[in-house]
Design a protein around this motif. Structure first.
Motif, PDB file in Angstrom:
ATOM      1  N   ARG A  83     -31.145  74.006 -69.143  1.00  0.00           N
ATOM      2  CA  ARG A  83     -32.288  73.785 -68.276  1.00  0.00           C
ATOM      3  C   ARG A  83     -32.251  72.366 -67.733  1.00  0.00           C
ATOM      4  NH1 ARG A  83     -32.705  78.151 -67.219  1.00  0.00           N
ATOM      5  NH2 ARG A  83     -34.229  79.726 -67.869  1.00  0.00           N
ATOM      6  N   THR A  84     -32.639  72.207 -66.489  1.00  0.00           N
ATOM      7  CA  THR A  84     -32.780  70.886 -65.879  1.00  0.00           C
ATOM      8  C   THR A  84     -34.241  70.720 -65.479  1.00  0.00           C
ATOM      9  OG1 THR A  84     -30.510  70.959 -65.038  1.00  0.00           O
ATOM     10  CG2 THR A  84     -31.993  69.331 -64.068  1.00  0.00           C
ATOM     11  N   LEU A  85     -34.880  69.690 -66.012  1.00  0.00           N
ATOM     12  CA  LEU A  85     -36.322  69.545 -65.885  1.00  0.00           C
ATOM     13  C   LEU A  85     -36.686  68.161 -65.377  1.00  0.00           C
ATOM     14  CD1 LEU A  85     -39.096  70.993 -66.666  1.00  0.00           C
ATOM     15  CD2 LEU A  85     -39.000  69.605 -68.747  1.00  0.00           C
ATOM     16  N   GLU A  86     -37.680  68.123 -64.478  1.00  0.00           N
ATOM     17  CA  GLU A  86     -38.314  66.874 -64.077  1.00  0.00           C
ATOM     18  C   GLU A  86     -39.591  66.749 -64.904  1.00  0.00           C
ATOM     19  OE1 GLU A  86     -38.948  67.070 -59.899  1.00  0.00           O
ATOM     20  OE2 GLU A  86     -36.830  67.361 -59.414  1.00  0.00           O
ATOM     21  N   PRO A  87     -39.554  65.998 -66.008  1.00  0.00           N
ATOM     22  CA  PRO A  87     -40.672  66.007 -66.969  1.00  0.00           C
ATOM     23  C   PRO A  87     -41.898  65.249 -66.464  1.00  0.00           C
ATOM     24  CG  PRO A  87     -39.035  64.410 -67.641  1.00  0.00           C
ATOM     25  CD  PRO A  87     -38.474  65.086 -66.422  1.00  0.00           C
ATOM     26  N   TRP A  88     -43.053  65.880 -66.666  1.00  0.00           N
ATOM     27  CA  TRP A  88     -44.326  65.242 -66.293  1.00  0.00           C
ATOM     28  C   TRP A  88     -45.046  64.667 -67.511  1.00  0.00           C
ATOM     29  CZ3 TRP A  88     -46.022  70.189 -63.192  1.00  0.00           C
ATOM     30  CH2 TRP A  88     -45.258  70.280 -62.033  1.00  0.00           C
ATOM     31  N   GLY A  89     -44.833  65.270 -68.672  1.00  0.00           N
ATOM     32  CA  GLY A  89     -45.518  64.779 -69.859  1.00  0.00           C
ATOM     33  C   GLY A  89     -45.157  65.589 -71.085  1.00  0.00           C
ATOM     34  N   VAL A  90     -45.446  65.016 -72.258  1.00  0.00           N
ATOM     35  CA  VAL A  90     -45.235  65.671 -73.543  1.00  0.00           C
ATOM     36  C   VAL A  90     -46.589  65.743 -74.242  1.00  0.00           C
ATOM     37  CG1 VAL A  90     -44.061  65.570 -75.767  1.00  0.00           C
ATOM     38  CG2 VAL A  90     -42.878  64.789 -73.706  1.00  0.00           C
ATOM     39  N   VAL A  91     -47.000  66.953 -74.640  1.00  0.00           N
ATOM     40  CA  VAL A  91     -48.312  67.127 -75.269  1.00  0.00           C
ATOM     41  C   VAL A  91     -48.183  67.995 -76.503  1.00  0.00           C
ATOM     42  CG1 VAL A  91     -49.524  66.916 -73.066  1.00  0.00           C
ATOM     43  CG2 VAL A  91     -48.886  69.170 -73.895  1.00  0.00           C
TER      44      VAL A  91
END
Length: 326
Positions: A174-182
């Motif tokens: 998977r290739t992800l543009e991360p917005w946040g970790v919750v």
């Protein structure tokens, strides 16, 4: 920042904090370790100017002035009243919440940081209650992917990783543009824009396998202003993914336990006189399922779809052709 420069900045701060007088640049050059390495006066002043700029950007209040009207050169100091942390005041319920947060972490890295915060609060005279209410029993486990994903969020940088979907042994890249970790229900999730699906997605960190690798340059990821990360996870985080296809297979009796764990038995069938079960398997990554099924050799036979059956057969023939080596 290099280790040598970081040590020099710490020494500079300590020197400027330990005196009430203004220290001239030449005086600083003589007493602060690291500046003696400058090969010339010009090199020293360039180094010192960079360090002063760095301290100001870090928010450290660097003062300039002269000790008397007879001094011809300005000096530098850091006033403790401006540098030190002000008095900390927490209400009893707030202090209890801090103690509870420390108990919730289940990670060496995060536990150390939480315990450090607790020590600082107590050193400041804040009584933090360790016997927090036991209504919260779960612990928040920080997976190995937590730190690199959080760093990627902070650096606004895309990442790639292998991910195992629910109910499937397949691992997809998977290739992800991360917005946040919750955290949601004692599990960690990363939310962002999935480049492969071209849509927002959330991924449970416990299903991330292998290393998390950065992609592209820092600062390229843009988080939408209207997205609510916790709400997104609450709605989609625990939903089972939709399978791409369903395969019908025959499984020999008392064989291929790894396939059986993911199969739904629908009947009985004998193949070449060998008894077995007729089963259905939901496929989330048909392209990688052939390798997985072929690994069970003659204990599993794909009946449908034909494309998957041929892929498995090709792999088994290749093994035979290479003398038992894949």
């Amino acid at each position: 920042m290099s280790t040598a420069r970081a040590e020099r900045l710490v020494n500079l701060v300590l020197a400027l904090l330990s005196t009430r007088q203004y220290l001239t640049a030449e005086r600083i050059r003589g007493i602060v370790p690291g500046y003696a390495d400058a090969v010339s006066d010009e090199a020293f002043f360039r180094m010192f100017e960079r360090d002063k700029t760095e301290l100001r950007e870090l928010g450290i209040p660097l003062e300039t002035g002269r000790n008397s009207s007879f001094d011809s050169v300005e000096g530098y100091r850091i006033a403790r009243r401006d540098y030190e942390l002000g008095e900390i005041e927490l209400a009893p319920d707030e202090a209890t919440a801090v103690g509870l947060a420390v108990r919730l972490w289940d990670s060496p890295e995060l536990t150390g940081q939480a315990q450090g915060a607790l020590v600082k609060l107590r050193a400041a005279g804040v009584e933090v209650e360790n016997g927090a209410p036991t209504v919260v029993e779960s612990r928040v486990r920080a997976e190995s992917a937590f730190s690199p994903l959080l760093a990627a969020v902070q650096n606004r940088q895309a990442v790639s990783f292998q991910y195992r979907r629910s109910g499937s042994p397949d691992r997809l890249m998977r290739t992800l543009e991360p917005w946040g970790v919750v955290s949601w229900k004692a599990r960690w999730y990363v939310i962002g824009h999935d480049r492969d699906r071209q849509a927002p997605r959330c991924f449970r960190l416990s299903r991330v396998s292998g290393d998390v690798r950065t992609v592209g340059k820092p600062g390229e990821v843009r988080r939408p202003e209207d997205v609510n990360l916790l709400e997104f996870v609450a709605v989609t985080g625990d939903q089972d993914p939709t399978p791409v296809a369903t395969a019908t297979v025959w499984i020999a009796d008392r064989r291929a336990a790894g396939v059986r764990r993911h199969a739904k038995l629908v009947g009985r069938l004998a193949v070449d006189g060998v008894d077995g079960d007729l089963a259905e398997i939901e496929l989330f990554a048909p392209e990688s399922a052939a390798d997985w099924i072929a690994g069970h050799g003659p204990d599993v036979l794909v009946l449908e779809p034909d494309v998957l059956a041929k892929s498995v057969r090709d792999r088994l023939e290749a093994i035979v052709h290479h003398g038992g080596r894949p």
